[in-house]
Design an enzyme around this catalytic site. Structure first.
Site, PDB file in Angstrom:
ATOM      1  N   ASP A  92       0.853  -1.169   0.000  1.00  0.00           N
ATOM      2  CA  ASP A  92       0.000   0.000   0.000  1.00  0.00           C
ATOM      3  C   ASP A  92       0.903   1.237   0.000  1.00  0.00           C
ATOM      4  OD1 ASP A  92      -1.983   1.852   0.322  1.00  0.00           O
ATOM      5  OD2 ASP A  92      -2.683   1.129   2.265  1.00  0.00           O
ATOM      6  N   ASP A 271      -7.797  -7.365   0.960  1.00  0.00           N
ATOM      7  CA  ASP A 271      -6.953  -7.431   2.153  1.00  0.00           C
ATOM      8  C   ASP A 271      -7.745  -6.836   3.299  1.00  0.00           C
ATOM      9  OD1 ASP A 271      -5.611  -4.605   3.222  1.00  0.00           O
ATOM     10  OD2 ASP A 271      -6.350  -4.493   1.178  1.00  0.00           O
TER      11      ASP A 271
END
Length: 376
Positions: A92, A271
């Site tokens: 990320d 996720d």
């Protein structure tokens, strides 16, 4: 990165496919355990790979940038060598973490200035240096830097934020084109669709990101306070616009029911921290429903954690024993619960894949959604 769409489910948008990366294949739908600091809390890599069957994990740019620091990762030869995780990894960009630091950050056209949650030191993230940082970390899939507004953001703020995210996205791709991978294997950059809960903004963002002809696309800024039906509406709107021949990644979502509903709407990658975070607090997600293992009702229950037997801990330990560990404050309780939950999430998306291929996904999903929402 290559993506092959292999199956679709009649009557739904659900799909199954295969992503090929330099560190191996990922079969979709896929759940990526969250390893924020290149470690999925409480679970050995061996157990992630061999028992939970994780094909890919996620790490976070913000946390790795602050600690251990980019210099250490570069000296180690990248995050795979540093952590000894040999399968694919995604990072990320840190945009969501910056969003969560509302009290100690300032967003401008240049980027975001923020104070470290560790020691209060001052830092600046820009689209350019976030790409450079992810090059140094070395994940197979890296994310564009974006602003993630709160789920209840007013429309005028959401629109301004989206324009800024789109300008940052252009700078991310320019920096991505100017730079090369650091460790001898390819990396791919996913743009992120934003727009809060405003259909016109979501549609505009989905159309904008497709201009970059990326290998995959992410949907961000959901599951941040909006009602679940609104989240599903936004997902469905966006997946109708994004290319069918590229994977779609719904960031940070969510419960098992959320995941099945999103698969039904054409999402491929997920996720969420819930499996490990909730596991550490005694919550188990099972094929029969949700368990609070600390409750008295499990004190003399010598049945397996989950009759589906999604991991060796399900086949080895009983509810009574895990409750004993949790009540006693034993570290092993958090480890068992975390591994069980991660393995269950991965089993769930794997079973969805099998049902998509078999042609009975819609019926199976309807039955599972009812079961998974139950509190046992």
């Amino acid at each position: 990165m290559k993506f092959e769409l292999q199956h679709t489910a009649a009557g739904t948008r659900a799909r199954a496919g295969r992503i090929e990366t330099a560190h191996g294949a990922v079969h979709t739908p896929v759940f990526m355990p969250v390893g924020t600091a290149a470690s999925v809390k409480g679970i050995f890599h061996r157990d992630l790979a061999d028992d939970a069957h994780a094909e890919i994990i996620l790490a976070n740019t913000y946390h790795l940038y602050l600690r251990p620091g980019i210099e250490i990762l570069e000296k180690a030869g990248g995050v795979h060598r540093f952590s000894s995780w040999t399968r694919p990894m995604l990072t990320d960009s840190g945009g969501f973490q910056v969003f969560s630091l509302a009290a100690c950050r300032k967003i401008t056209e240049e980027g975001c200035r923020f104070s470290s949650h560790i020691d209060g030191s001052k830092h600046l993230f820009t689209p350019e240096n976030v790409i450079d940082t992810q090059r140094a970390i070395g994940a197979d899939i890296i994310m564009a830097f974006d602003e993630c507004p709160p789920g209840d953001a007013p429309r005028d703020y959401a629109a301004k934020s989206l324009d800024l995210t789109h300008r940052w996205l252009e700078r991310c791709f320019e920096q991505y084109a100017r730079t090369e991978p650091r460790y001898g294997y390819a990396q791919t950059l996913f743009p992120i669709v934003q727009g809060v809960v405003y259909p016109d903004l979501r549609a505009r963002s989905a159309e904008f990101v497709t201009r970059f002809n990326a290998d995959g696309y992410a949907i961000g800024g959901l599951a941040v306070g909006e009602p679940a039906p609104v989240m599903y509406e936004m997902v469905e709107l966006v997946t109708d616009i994004l290319p069918a021949d590229r994977p779609r990644y719904l960031m940070g979502v969510g419960t098992p029911v959320n995941i099945l509903e999103a698969i039904d709407r054409g999402v491929d990658m997920f996720d969420c921290v819930m499996p490990t975070r909730n596991g550490r607090n005694g919550m188990l997600f099972t094929s029969e429903g949700i368990i609070n293992i600390r409750n008295e009702k499990w004190r003399e229950d010598f049945s397996p954690l989950d009759p589906a037997g999604t991991s060796f801990v399900d086949r080895t330990y009983t509810k009574a024993y895990l409750r004993h560990l949790a009540i006693s404050g034993e570290m092993l309780a958090a480890e068992i619960a975390s591994l069980h939950n991660v393995a269950f999430y991965i089993w769930l998306v794997g079973e969805a894949r099998r049902r998509i291929a078999a042609g009975d996904f819609a019926q199976w999903k309807a039955e599972m959604v009812e079961r998974l929402a139950r509190r046992l």
